[in-house]
Write an enzyme that holds these catalytic residues in place. Structure first.
Site, PDB file in Angstrom:
ATOM      1  N   ASP A 222       0.813  -1.222   0.000  1.00 33.01           N
ATOM      2  CA  ASP A 222       0.000   0.000   0.000  1.00 33.01           C
ATOM      3  C   ASP A 222       0.846   1.271   0.000  1.00 33.01           C
ATOM      4  OD1 ASP A 222      -2.013  -1.826   0.286  1.00 33.01           O
ATOM      5  OD2 ASP A 222      -2.913  -0.913   2.068  1.00 33.01           O
ATOM      6  N   ASP A 223       0.179   2.361  -0.334  1.00 35.91           N
ATOM      7  CA  ASP A 223       0.661   3.750  -0.180  1.00 35.91           C
ATOM      8  C   ASP A 223       1.709   4.203  -1.202  1.00 35.91           C
ATOM      9  OD1 ASP A 223      -0.990   3.554   1.974  1.00 35.91           O
ATOM     10  OD2 ASP A 223       0.539   3.886   3.517  1.00 35.91           O
ATOM     11  N   HIS A 276      -4.996   9.195   0.394  1.00 37.67           N
ATOM     12  CA  HIS A 276      -5.137   8.401   1.614  1.00 37.67           C
ATOM     13  C   HIS A 276      -6.286   8.924   2.478  1.00 37.67           C
ATOM     14  CE1 HIS A 276      -3.817   5.627   4.782  1.00 37.67           C
ATOM     15  NE2 HIS A 276      -3.199   5.023   3.786  1.00 37.67           N
ATOM     16  N   TYR A 312      -6.982   2.817   5.629  1.00 41.56           N
ATOM     17  CA  TYR A 312      -7.295   2.402   7.013  1.00 41.56           C
ATOM     18  C   TYR A 312      -8.277   1.235   7.052  1.00 41.56           C
ATOM     19  CZ  TYR A 312      -5.763   7.262   7.284  1.00 41.56           C
ATOM     20  OH  TYR A 312      -5.079   8.425   7.088  1.00 41.56           O
ATOM     21  N   HIS A 362       3.824  -2.237   3.044  1.00 44.82           N
ATOM     22  CA  HIS A 362       3.896  -0.891   2.448  1.00 44.82           C
ATOM     23  C   HIS A 362       5.211  -0.736   1.706  1.00 44.82           C
ATOM     24  CE1 HIS A 362       1.024  -0.611   5.765  1.00 44.82           C
ATOM     25  NE2 HIS A 362       0.418   0.316   5.039  1.00 44.82           N
TER      26      HIS A 362
HETATM   27 NI    NI Z   1      -2.602   3.069   3.413  1.00 43.48          NI
END
Ligand code: NI
Length: 412
Positions: A222-223, A276, A312, A362
Site C-alpha cells: 500500500d501507499d 489516503h 485504514y 507498504h
Molecule cells: Ni494506506
C-alpha cells in the site's frame, strides 16, 4: 283482364314493400355489427422494452395490460365473467407467461415474448371471438455492457474514453485492446503471459500461471509507488512472482514508468484513493477520491485499477456501493510501519502466513521492501505461489464483485 292487372300491381307493391323492409333490416344489422365491432373491447398485452447494466439484478419482466372499450362487457354469461375480470386475471399474470433467455451477466439484446396458454387461446378463438379483440406485442430487453460499447474494432467506455492496454468481457467472451485501443487477434504476450485470440478477437487461450492445487499467497503493498518500488519489482520479476499494489493517486502521478513495469510483469494495480482519505468520513463524494486515483493510474497505463483498498480499511455500505470496484481488505497485517525491521517483519510473516492469505505491507519503506526481498524467495521455497489478489480469487473459484469486500481466499 283489367282486374287481373290491378291484382298484379297490388302484388308487386307488396313485394317491393317487403324488399325495402328486408334491405332496411339488413342495413340495420350491418350497422349494428359495425358499431359492435367498433366498440368491441380491445385488449393488448404489451412487453415494454427495458434495459439493465450488465451484472445488475434483473427487474421484473412483465407485460402491461392495456384495454380500450367497455370493461363491463360480459364474456361468459353463466359465470358472469366480464372483460374487467379478464383484465384482473391478465394483470395477475394468469393465462400467459413471459418467455426470455436473458442472462444479466452477458451483454446483448434479448427477445422477450408473450406465450398465451392453450386454454385461453381456445376461448379467444371460440366463444369470445365476437366479444373481445386480443393482441400481444413482444418486446426486447437489453443488457448493456458494464464498461461501454463497441465502436468497430475499438471499445468505447461509458465515460467516453477508449479501452487501452486492457481486457474487456463482452457478449460472453474476453477481448484485449492494445496501446492504440485496437482489438488484437492472434498470438500475444500480455503481462508476461501468452494469449491466443481468434480472428474475431475472442480469447481462445490464456496461459495459466497459477496451479489451483498448490498453496498461494497474495502479497499486497500500500501507499506507493515510492523510491523502493522498482527494487521490489526487480525481485518479483526475477522470481516470476507477482504482487498487488494499492497505490495512492498522488504517488502514482510521480511514478508512471514504475506502474507500467508493474503491469508488464503481471502485477495487479490497485486503487488506494488519491490522498489516503478516510472514505467513510469524507464529506466530498467518496468516488471523487477514488476517481482521481483511477485517473492518475490511467495516465500511466491507459486504464484504472480493478480493485480498491480503502485507506485504514475504513469502508461502509455507501463507500462499497459507490466505489464501482471490489474492496480488498487483508488477513495478515505485518504492521511493518511499526516493526521497522526487515528481519522482524519477514519472521512475523513466515510464522503466521497460510494458504489463501492476503498480506498487508507498504512499499514506501526501505525496511518493508527489504523484508519482501527476504520473503519472496523463502515463501517460494516453502511451496507457496506468489499471486495477485485477482489470481488468488480466481484460483478459489470466486468472482470478485463490486460492492463487496474480501479479507482472504482460504481454500474450503
Ligand atoms: Ni494506506
Amino acid at each position: 283482364m283489367i282486374n287481373r292487372e290491378i291484382g298484379n300491381l297490388e302484388y308487386r307493391r307488396k313485394l317491393v314493400k317487403a324488399g325495402v323492409v328486408i334491405v332496411f333490416m339488413g342495413i340495420l344489422f350491418c350497422l349494428a355489427r359495425a358499431i359492435h365491432n367498433k366498440y368491441m373491447p380491445m385488449i393488448t398485452l404489451k412487453v415494454e422494452n427495458q434495459s439493465v447494466m450488465q451484472g445488475e439484478e434483473l427487474p421484473a419482466i412483465q407485460a402491461s395490460v392495456l384495454c380500450k372499450g367497455n370493461p363491463a362487457t360480459i364474456l361468459d354469461r353463466q359465470s358472469n365473467y366480464t372483460v374487467e375480470k379478464f383484465l384482473d386475471d391478465l394483470k395477475a399474470e394468469k393465462g400467459y407467461r413471459i418467455q426470455h433467455e436473458i442472462n444479466p451477466e452477458v451483454d446483448g439484446v434479448y427477445a422477450v415474448s408473450v406465450i398465451v396458454d392453450k386454454k385461453l387461446k381456445e376461448k379467444l378463438q371460440g366463444d369470445w371471438h365476437r366479444k373481445v379483440k386480443f393482441q400481444v406485442q413482444d418486446g426486447t430487453f437489453e443488457v448493456q455492457n458494464q464498461y461501454g460499447e463497441w465502436e468497430k474494432d475499438k471499445f468505447k467506455k461509458w465515460d467516453g474514453t477508449y479501452v487501452i492496454s486492457d481486457f474487456v468481457k463482452s457478449k460472453g467472451s474476453i477481448y484485449y485492446f492494445d496501446k492504440e485501443g485496437k482489438m488484437v487477434t492472434g498470438e500475444q504476450m500480455i503481462r508476461k503471459r501468452k494469449y491466443v485470440f481468434r480472428k474475431n478477437g475472442t480469447m481462445e487461450y490464456a496461459e495459466k500461471k497459477v496451479d489451483p492445487q498448490k498453496p498461494m499467497i497474495a502479497l499486497t503493498f500500500d501507499d506507493g509507488p515510492g523510491k523502493y518500488t522498482d527494487t521490489l519489482l526487480a525481485t518479483l520479476d526475477s522470481y516470476d512472482a507477482r504482487a498487488t499494489f494499492f497505490m495512492l493517486g498522488a504517488n502514482a502521478a510521480k511514478y508512471p514508468e514504475t506502474i507500467e513495469r508493474m503491469e508488464a510483469i503481471g502485477c495487479e494495480l490497485g486503487n488506494h484513493s488519491m490522498n489516503h482519505a478516510n472514505l467513510v468520513k469524507l464529506i466530498l463524494p467518496e468516488y471523487a477520491e477514488i476517481d482521481a486515483a483511477q485517473a492518475a493510474i490511467s495516465q500511466a497505463v491507459g486504464h484504472g485499477a480493478d480493485v480498491l483498498r480503502p485507506p485504514y480499511g475504513s469502508v461502509d455500505g455507501k463507500v462499497l456501493g459507490e466505489a464501482g470496484i471490489p474492496s480488498i481488505m487483508w488477513s495478515l497485517d505485518t504492521k511493518d510501519w511499526k516493526r521497522k525491521d526487515a528481519v522482524k517483519i519477514s519472521e512475523y510473516v513466515l510464522n503466521y502466513v497460510s494458504d489463501g492469505d492476503i498480506v498487508l505491507m507498504h512499499d514506501i519503506h526501505g525496511f518493508s521492501v527489504d523484508a519482501a526481498n527476504i520473503l519472496i524467495p523463502t515463501l517460494l521455497e516453502r511451496g507457496y505461489q506468489l499471486v495477485t489478489v485477482s489470481e488468488l480469487a480466481e484460483a478459489r473459484g470466486i468472482e470478485l464483485e463490486k460492492g463487496e469486500k474480501y479479507f482472504h481466499f482460504y481454500a474450503n
